[in-house]
Enzyme design. Structure first.
Site, PDB file in Angstrom:
ATOM      1  N   HIS A 131       2.806  11.521  -2.795  1.00 55.15           N
ATOM      2  CA  HIS A 131       3.739  11.625  -1.954  1.00 55.15           C
ATOM      3  C   HIS A 131       3.156  12.299  -0.473  1.00 55.15           C
ATOM      4  CE1 HIS A 131       7.148  10.698   0.382  1.00 55.15           C
ATOM      5  NE2 HIS A 131       7.261  12.057   0.820  1.00 55.15           N
ATOM      6  N   TYR A 163       2.098  12.125   3.924  1.00 51.27           N
ATOM      7  CA  TYR A 163       2.004  12.865   4.988  1.00 51.27           C
ATOM      8  C   TYR A 163       0.734  13.096   5.564  1.00 51.27           C
ATOM      9  CZ  TYR A 163       6.978  13.050   4.512  1.00 51.27           C
ATOM     10  OH  TYR A 163       8.348  12.676   4.417  1.00 51.27           O
ATOM     11  N   HIS A 191       8.957  -0.677   2.548  1.00 54.88           N
ATOM     12  CA  HIS A 191       9.150   0.453   3.267  1.00 54.88           C
ATOM     13  C   HIS A 191       7.967   1.251   3.501  1.00 54.88           C
ATOM     14  CE1 HIS A 191      10.157   4.858   3.612  1.00 54.88           C
ATOM     15  NE2 HIS A 191       9.253   4.990   2.780  1.00 54.88           N
ATOM     16  N   PHE A 192       6.998   1.135   2.799  1.00 53.53           N
ATOM     17  CA  PHE A 192       5.760   1.721   3.305  1.00 53.53           C
ATOM     18  C   PHE A 192       4.727   0.794   4.036  1.00 53.53           C
ATOM     19  CE2 PHE A 192       2.422  -0.166   0.536  1.00 53.53           C
ATOM     20  CZ  PHE A 192       2.889  -0.187  -0.849  1.00 53.53           C
ATOM     21  N   HIS A 193       5.319  -0.444   4.183  1.00 57.42           N
ATOM     22  CA  HIS A 193       4.613  -1.269   5.169  1.00 57.42           C
ATOM     23  C   HIS A 193       5.063  -1.076   6.535  1.00 57.42           C
ATOM     24  CE1 HIS A 193       2.483  -3.514   2.178  1.00 57.42           C
ATOM     25  NE2 HIS A 193       1.766  -3.874   2.982  1.00 57.42           N
ATOM     26  N   ARG A 228       7.807  -5.353  -7.084  1.00 58.00           N
ATOM     27  CA  ARG A 228       6.655  -5.360  -6.513  1.00 58.00           C
ATOM     28  C   ARG A 228       5.568  -5.342  -7.525  1.00 58.00           C
ATOM     29  NH1 ARG A 228       6.230   1.431  -5.700  1.00 58.00           N
ATOM     30  NH2 ARG A 228       4.350   0.614  -4.613  1.00 58.00           N
ATOM     31  N   ARG A 229       4.404  -5.249  -7.164  1.00 59.84           N
ATOM     32  CA  ARG A 229       2.990  -5.314  -7.965  1.00 59.84           C
ATOM     33  C   ARG A 229       3.281  -6.488  -8.864  1.00 59.84           C
ATOM     34  NH1 ARG A 229       4.797   0.185  -9.449  1.00 59.84           N
ATOM     35  NH2 ARG A 229       3.708   1.809  -7.868  1.00 59.84           N
TER      36      ARG A 229
END
Lengths: 549, 49
Positions: free
Chosen positions: A223, A227, A374-376, A439-440
């Site tokens: 996580h 950042y 989300h993380f794209h 996912r994956r």
């Protein structure tokens, strides 16, 4: 010190550019892997020559999530500390090169084992999936190389502090130091699982692995890793964009405060990636969810600060009305436009993040392709568009060239192409995730299950979006190649913003490292010690390795 | 008799705060969007219980 005509020393520029070249080569290869993935998942395309979907998935994740980001960030930060705290000493630069070569050799070893199909364990490792030891050893070199570079930056900062006692350090240097401290503290987790668990296990020295400990150590790292990607984008937003638009920073203190809050709160939060994991007491999950929500504070501080910077600038140019200042912003300057669009995408990205981190809501989206969507938004749009925007002045600054109007126009088009592609791909991922699409996972109709058939239109939309994004990658590679090798010779500014006149003076307390790192360590110990002991004392027998590809 | 104003007292410098109405509206919209998204998925969660 904050004079706009300051130039990064040519020798430091070479070091920064070396990192940037590797980053963009990773973008080309990782992007191609991404294109293949969305095509496979549409159900209309199969990989030739028996190449596994999971091999290209791992290639995509490692090259873009770990290599592109880490190399660009370290290259950018070396340039930023050289620009704001003075030319690097020969010794610091030497260690910067040592770090670069360790990371590059490590990347090559890792990429080799992924490409020969010996390490399709995805970039999150996920024991009990077991890769060839070379995969883990290569990544260890990447992490160790980044530590060497981090210590080189710390040494440069310490030298500046010694030469300027009692003075507040330059903002970009301070921010680079915070980011490398964050990286150092969090990557201890991944180093621990790789050195003490994964390498001995993959070499056959031990038979079984404690899966929960391995995953916990990974997410202790995983996580704050987000950042580590995001803070350099914030550096560009806080300390560079105001200069590009011709305005001033809203507040230096607010920027430093938000970075310190990220340092404190972004590490003891890994359990929100493990909310459905058995073996962790819900009370500890709850504590880490609360700490995760604390990270919302510096994110909202950043949003406020950016809006305020833009509004102050617009009003100084005579803007009236509630949103008249928006019209005064330099929309035709790609150095501003690309990061600004990145900021806009951070709004849905942040909203999705709140959903992910909430225990009940996480059950709706856990391990679905919502999370990929989300993380794209966070990494592949907010961070990456900001990095592209920075590359448009950083590369010509370092190579002694200037960006032509034609390239600037192409960069604006690139940003629009990226946004359209991402709206298609990420929205489809979010909606399919809400309908349960995992996912994956390669394409499957799961025995023509009605639920799985519902996902197919979204998967086709993902393929359309992913294809548009790949065109975006080709465009940015054309621009970067032009800026590095073919653009006209000349001087390009490394913009560094000044603080607005009405801002308060920056207190020195932000550089009390013992205090801030001390608080971060205490929070980490509170959040992790008891559950970690529990995981070891009450561990199941452990798992043998699996190679499912 | 008129009150004599003390003209020797130094005036306090009043700094004008920048007008940030647009910023306030923007962050309120942002907050609303965050809450709206969260509540939407929460109701989806409740619906599937």
């Amino acid at each position: 010190m904050m004079n706009g005509t300051w130039k990064v020393d040519a020798r430091d520029g070479k070091l920064a550019m070396a990192h940037i070249y590797v980053a963009f080569v990773a973008l080309a290869l990782g992007g191609l892997a991404g294109l293949l993935q969305v095509l496979v998942r549409s159900g209309k395309f199969e990989l030739p020559a028996g190449i596994s979907y999971y091999t290209i998935l791992t290639t995509h994740g490692v090259l873009l999530g770990l290599v592109l980001t880490t190399f660009f960030i370290i290259g950018f930060q070396f340039a930023a500390v050289s620009r704001t705290a003075g030319t690097l000493s020969d010794r610091v630069r030497f260690w910067g090169w040592v770090g670069f070569w360790l990371m590059t050799i490590g990347t090559a070893i890792t990429a080799f084992y992924i490409l020969i199909g010996e390490a399709s364990v995805l970039y999150t490792f996920y024991a009990p999936l077991q890769a060839h030891a070379g995969f883990y050893i290569g990544l260890t070199l990447v992490v160790v190389g980044s530590w060497v570079s981090g210590f080189a930056m710390f040494a440069h900062y310490a030298k500046w502090k010694k030469a300027h006692p009692g003075q507040v350090s330059p903002l970009l240097t301070f921010m680079s130091v915070v980011n490398m401290v964050l990286w150092l503290v969090c990557s201890l987790g991944v180093a621990a699982t790789v050195l003490f668990q994964l390498i001995p296990w993959s070499l056959g020295y031990v038979d079984r692995i404690n899966v929960l400990v391995s995953r916990t150590l990974f997410w202790y790292f995983g996580h704050p890793l987000v950042y580590f990607w995001l803070l350099p984008a914030y550096m560009i937003w806080y300390a560079i964009i105001p200069k590009i638009i011709g305005g001033k920073m809203f507040s230096d203190s607010l920027a430093r405060m938000s970075f310190i809050l990220f340092l404190i709160f972004s590490i003891p939060v890994g359990f929100h990636h493990q909310l459905v994991e058995p073996g962790i007491d819900p009370a500890w999950k709850y504590l880490q969810v609360v700490l995760t929500f604390m990270v919302v504070i510096p994110s909202l501080m950043t949003a406020f600060s950016m809006f305020a910077t833009f509004e102050m600038y617009g009003r100084s140019k005579g803007a009236t009305g509630l949103f008249g200042w928006l019209r005064k912003l330099p929309w035709n300057d790609a150095r501003f436009f690309a990061p600004f669009i990145g900021m806009l995408f951070f709004i849905p990205a942040g909203a999705g993040g709140l959903v992910n981190a909430s225990h009940q809501l996480n059950q709706v989206v856990h391990n679905t392709i919502w999370v990929t969507g989300h993380f794209h938004l966070t990494l592949a749009t907010t961070v990456v568009l900001t990095f592209f925007g920075a590359a448009y002045w950083l590369i010509p600054h370092l190579t002694g060239r200037v960006m032509t109007k034609a390239m600037n126009r192409l960069a604006i088009i690139q940003t629009i192409v990226w946004s359209i592609g991402m709206i298609f791909m990420s929205s489809a991922m979010h909606f399919a995730g809400l309908l349960g699409a995992p996912r994956r996972s390669a394409f499957s109709t799961y025995g023509d299950a009605p639920q799985a058939l519902e996902w197919i239109p979204y998967q086709i939309a993902q393929a359309v979006g992913g294809t548009i994004l790949f065109i975006g990658i080709i465009l940015v590679l054309i621009i970067v190649t032009n800026l590095a090798f073919f653009a006209p010779k000349g001087e390009t500014e490394f913009p560094v913003a000044e603080v607005a006149e009405q801002a308060e003076r920056t207190p020195l307390v932000f550089e009390n490292w013992k205090l801030w790192i001390g608080i971060a360590v205490v929070l980490i110990l509170i959040a992790y010690t008891v559950p970690f002991i529990d995981m070891i004392q009450n561990a199941p027998p452990g798992s043998k390795g699996f190679k499912l590809w | 008799m008129k009150t004599q104003l003390n003209t020797n007292t130094p005036k306090t410098k009043v700094e004008k705060e920048p007008a940030l109405k647009g910023t306030l509206a923007s962050v309120l919209f942002l907050g609303f969007f965050l809450i709206f998204t969260w509540v939407s998925v929460y109701f989806l969660f409740l619906n599937r219980l």
